[in-house]
Motif scaffolding. Structure first.
Motif, PDB file in Angstrom:
ATOM      1  N   GLN A   4      47.431  20.048 -15.189  1.00 58.38           N
ATOM      2  CA  GLN A   4      48.292  19.863 -14.023  1.00 58.38           C
ATOM      3  C   GLN A   4      49.244  21.041 -13.832  1.00 58.38           C
ATOM      4  O   GLN A   4      49.455  21.489 -12.713  1.00 58.38           O
ATOM      5  CB  GLN A   4      49.090  18.559 -14.161  1.00 58.38           C
ATOM      6  N   ASN A   5      49.809  21.570 -14.925  1.00 59.61           N
ATOM      7  CA  ASN A   5      50.753  22.682 -14.770  1.00 59.61           C
ATOM      8  C   ASN A   5      50.053  23.945 -14.260  1.00 59.61           C
ATOM      9  O   ASN A   5      50.684  24.792 -13.640  1.00 59.61           O
ATOM     10  CB  ASN A   5      51.544  22.949 -16.051  1.00 59.61           C
ATOM     11  N   GLU A   6      48.747  24.084 -14.504  1.00 59.94           N
ATOM     12  CA  GLU A   6      48.016  25.227 -13.940  1.00 59.94           C
ATOM     13  C   GLU A   6      47.907  25.089 -12.422  1.00 59.94           C
ATOM     14  O   GLU A   6      48.043  26.076 -11.705  1.00 59.94           O
ATOM     15  CB  GLU A   6      46.634  25.332 -14.574  1.00 59.94           C
ATOM     16  N   TYR A   7      47.675  23.866 -11.944  1.00 61.69           N
ATOM     17  CA  TYR A   7      47.646  23.637 -10.496  1.00 61.69           C
ATOM     18  C   TYR A   7      49.007  23.934  -9.887  1.00 61.69           C
ATOM     19  O   TYR A   7      49.107  24.549  -8.828  1.00 61.69           O
ATOM     20  CB  TYR A   7      47.264  22.193 -10.170  1.00 61.69           C
ATOM     21  N   GLN A   8      50.058  23.496 -10.569  1.00 65.66           N
ATOM     22  CA  GLN A   8      51.407  23.741 -10.065  1.00 65.66           C
ATOM     23  C   GLN A   8      51.692  25.234 -10.012  1.00 65.66           C
ATOM     24  O   GLN A   8      52.284  25.722  -9.047  1.00 65.66           O
ATOM     25  CB  GLN A   8      52.436  23.027 -10.944  1.00 65.66           C
TER      26      GLN A   8
END
Length: 78
Positions: A4-8
């Motif tokens: 998820q933090n990569e998408y963010q």
């Protein structure tokens, strides 16, 4: 599968790049001022890498920003 933090991070990068392009298009900042902002951001990560026991993330971010500078308006992915 990306976390998820990569998408963010990808979303934040896209938004910031679009904002810098719009700021330049509206003549609110010159191209050289925007390049300076990007250079400052890359330098900050390069400096942080020298202070971190695991500098790889900071060096990767600095390399990405430097890729944006050298590539013009497109985000280059490694």
């Amino acid at each position: 599968m990306p976390k998820q933090n990569e998408y963010q991070g990808m979303a934040a990068l896209s938004i910031c790049e679009s904002m810098l392009l719009a700021i330049n298009d509206q003549k609110l900042l010159s191209e050289s001022a925007i390049i300076g902002i990007l250079q400052d951001a890359a330098s900050a990560h390069e400096h942080a890498a020298s202070l971190d026991c695991d500098p790889s993330a900071h060096l990767a971010v600095a390399a990405l920003i430097n890729g944006i500078i050298s590539g013009g308006n497109s985000v280059r992915r490694p």
